[in-house]
Write a protein that holds these residues in place. Structure first.
Motif, PDB file in Angstrom:
ATOM      1  N   CYS A 117      -7.411  31.267  23.300  1.00  0.00           N
ATOM      2  CA  CYS A 117      -8.187  32.045  24.674  1.00  0.00           C
ATOM      3  C   CYS A 117      -9.770  30.531  24.429  1.00  0.00           C
ATOM      4  O   CYS A 117      -9.526  29.833  25.924  1.00  0.00           O
ATOM      5  CB  CYS A 117      -8.901  33.144  24.649  1.00  0.00           C
ATOM      6  N   LYS A 118      -9.615  30.317  23.074  1.00  0.00           N
ATOM      7  CA  LYS A 118     -11.025  28.752  23.011  1.00  0.00           C
ATOM      8  C   LYS A 118     -10.099  27.239  23.662  1.00  0.00           C
ATOM      9  O   LYS A 118     -10.853  27.099  24.226  1.00  0.00           O
ATOM     10  CB  LYS A 118     -11.801  29.394  21.631  1.00  0.00           C
ATOM     11  N   THR A 166      -7.759  27.106  25.361  1.00  0.00           N
ATOM     12  CA  THR A 166      -7.083  27.058  26.931  1.00  0.00           C
ATOM     13  C   THR A 166      -8.404  26.621  27.346  1.00  0.00           C
ATOM     14  O   THR A 166      -8.560  25.855  28.572  1.00  0.00           O
ATOM     15  CB  THR A 166      -6.961  28.689  27.166  1.00  0.00           C
ATOM     16  N   LYS A 167      -9.822  27.313  26.915  1.00  0.00           N
ATOM     17  CA  LYS A 167     -11.091  27.609  27.825  1.00  0.00           C
ATOM     18  C   LYS A 167     -11.335  25.577  27.419  1.00  0.00           C
ATOM     19  O   LYS A 167     -11.936  25.044  28.141  1.00  0.00           O
ATOM     20  CB  LYS A 167     -11.871  27.899  27.520  1.00  0.00           C
ATOM     21  N   THR A 198     -13.952  32.807  33.805  1.00  0.00           N
ATOM     22  CA  THR A 198     -13.553  33.537  32.989  1.00  0.00           C
ATOM     23  C   THR A 198     -14.402  35.083  32.617  1.00  0.00           C
ATOM     24  O   THR A 198     -15.602  35.097  32.527  1.00  0.00           O
ATOM     25  CB  THR A 198     -13.438  33.046  31.260  1.00  0.00           C
ATOM     26  N   SER A 239      -9.710  37.024  28.854  1.00  0.00           N
ATOM     27  CA  SER A 239     -10.025  36.071  27.423  1.00  0.00           C
ATOM     28  C   SER A 239     -10.487  37.026  26.773  1.00  0.00           C
ATOM     29  O   SER A 239     -11.402  38.057  27.046  1.00  0.00           O
ATOM     30  CB  SER A 239     -10.950  34.863  27.273  1.00  0.00           C
ATOM     31  N   VAL A 299      -9.322  32.824  33.980  1.00  0.00           N
ATOM     32  CA  VAL A 299      -8.517  33.400  32.398  1.00  0.00           C
ATOM     33  C   VAL A 299      -9.508  34.474  32.413  1.00  0.00           C
ATOM     34  O   VAL A 299     -10.497  35.151  31.934  1.00  0.00           O
ATOM     35  CB  VAL A 299      -9.376  32.049  31.851  1.00  0.00           C
ATOM     36  N   GLU A 303     -14.163  38.321  29.607  1.00  0.00           N
ATOM     37  CA  GLU A 303     -14.290  38.648  28.292  1.00  0.00           C
ATOM     38  C   GLU A 303     -14.203  39.817  28.104  1.00  0.00           C
ATOM     39  O   GLU A 303     -14.467  40.801  28.125  1.00  0.00           O
ATOM     40  CB  GLU A 303     -15.557  37.770  27.494  1.00  0.00           C
ATOM     41  N   SER A 324     -11.779  23.031  30.570  1.00  0.00           N
ATOM     42  CA  SER A 324     -12.855  22.199  30.397  1.00  0.00           C
ATOM     43  C   SER A 324     -12.865  20.746  30.434  1.00  0.00           C
ATOM     44  O   SER A 324     -13.732  19.748  31.487  1.00  0.00           O
ATOM     45  CB  SER A 324     -13.812  22.999  29.025  1.00  0.00           C
TER      46      SER A 324
END
Length: 102
Positions: free
Chosen positions: A28-29, A31-32, A44, A21, A19, A46, A36
């Motif tokens: 993005c949050k 997706t994560k 990931t 992100s 990912v 960032e 999870s």
């Protein structure tokens, strides 16, 4: 090939789920959080917290024609962004299993 493109491709190649992100991005949050919740092992990066983040984002746009984040890869295949991932919720567990991420 540019260093950023090499780095991006390496991340995609080395991880069942990758990912790309930005730490402040609500999509993005989401997706994560979804990954999870499914118990997926994912990598990931960032892009707003690494020196070459802008160059990596440029490289991803070249590779996928997608500039926005999150930019998601499962089993080395480009999935798209958060809305693309959410749209595949019903198949996601199977995709993650096939990728070896569960």
């Amino acid at each position: 090939m540019s260093a950023a493109k090499t780095k991006a491709q390496g991340i995609i190649d080395d991880n069942a789920v990758a990912v790309f992100s930005k730490s402040y991005c609500p999509y993005c949050k989401a997706t994560k959080a979804l990954l999870s919740d499914k118990g997926a092992k994912f990598y990931t990066i960032e892009l707003d917290q690494v020196d070459d983040g802008a160059a990596i984002q440029d490289a991803l746009e070249e590779m996928t024609s997608q500039r926005s984040v999150p930019n998601i890869f499962i089993a080395h295949k480009h999935i798209g962004g958060n809305s693309d991932l959410q749209a595949q919720k019903s198949k996601l567990e199977e995709m993650l299993k096939d990728a070896g991420a569960l």
